[in-house]
Design an enzyme around this catalytic site. Structure first.
Site, PDB file in Angstrom:
ATOM      1  N   ASP A  30      -7.099  -1.126  -4.352  1.00  0.00           N
ATOM      2  CA  ASP A  30      -8.158  -0.789  -3.397  1.00  0.00           C
ATOM      3  C   ASP A  30      -8.998   0.372  -3.915  1.00  0.00           C
ATOM      4  O   ASP A  30     -10.225   0.369  -3.795  1.00  0.00           O
ATOM      5  CB  ASP A  30      -7.569  -0.405  -2.032  1.00  0.00           C
ATOM      6  N   ASP A  34       0.858  -1.186   0.000  1.00  0.00           N
ATOM      7  CA  ASP A  34       0.000   0.000   0.000  1.00  0.00           C
ATOM      8  C   ASP A  34       0.892   1.233   0.000  1.00  0.00           C
ATOM      9  O   ASP A  34       1.986   1.211   0.574  1.00  0.00           O
ATOM     10  CB  ASP A  34      -0.911   0.018   1.231  1.00  0.00           C
TER      11      ASP A  34
END
Length: 156
Positions: free
Chosen positions: A133, A99
């Protein structure tokens, strides 16, 4: 970049390198194997469903949004399948997802009079997430807003 290293883009946007052990936004209430199997099943189902919808002549908007969900799921699946194997000696299907997008839009402190958290620091929108995401989240919201007709046909 090294783990936890960040690049300051603006005061409200950083590239922050972290490794996520769970699902979107760092949630970890589902075991890793179950999450990986779910992602695999979701990808297979979406490939089948999108192919069927193309054959039926579905609207391009519906197909693009479903494809965004498929791309996000596949990206996270590939990360959790192989990233740990190549970089951190994690077993196959147990790797982490990288991420990097961090948007601390408001950094402040709770007022002293605020119950429980008074005087504690507060960051509005603290999750760190990746492009996969974002694709999934944006596509789901767009499906709800712009594809009601198609969503209604799923019920029947």
């Amino acid at each position: 970049m090294c783990l936890h290293e960040s690049i300051h883009i603006t005061d409200w946007f950083y590239l922050l390198y972290i490794e996520n052990n769970g699902m979107a936004y760092g949630m970890t209430f589902i075991p890793k194997y179950a999450l990986t199997v779910f992602r695999m099943c979701a990808c297979v189902f979406l490939i089948y469903y999108i192919g069927r919808e193309i054959y039926r002549g579905a609207r391009a908007r519906w197909l693009v949004l479903l494809s965004m969900i498929l791309a996000g799921a596949a990206g996270n699946l590939i990360d959790c399948m192989f990233y740990g194997v190549y970089f951190h000696e994690a077993p196959f299907l147990q790797g982490r997802v990288v991420d990097m997008f961090y948007f601390p839009l408001i950094e402040t402190t709770y007022p002293e009079w605020f119950p429980v958290w008074g005087g504690e620091p507060y960051i509005f929108f603290a999750p760190v997430f990746n492009f996969a995401d974002a694709c999934i989240s944006v596509a789901v919201v767009a499906l709800i807003i712009f594809c009601r007709k198609e969503m209604e046909s799923l019920r029947s």
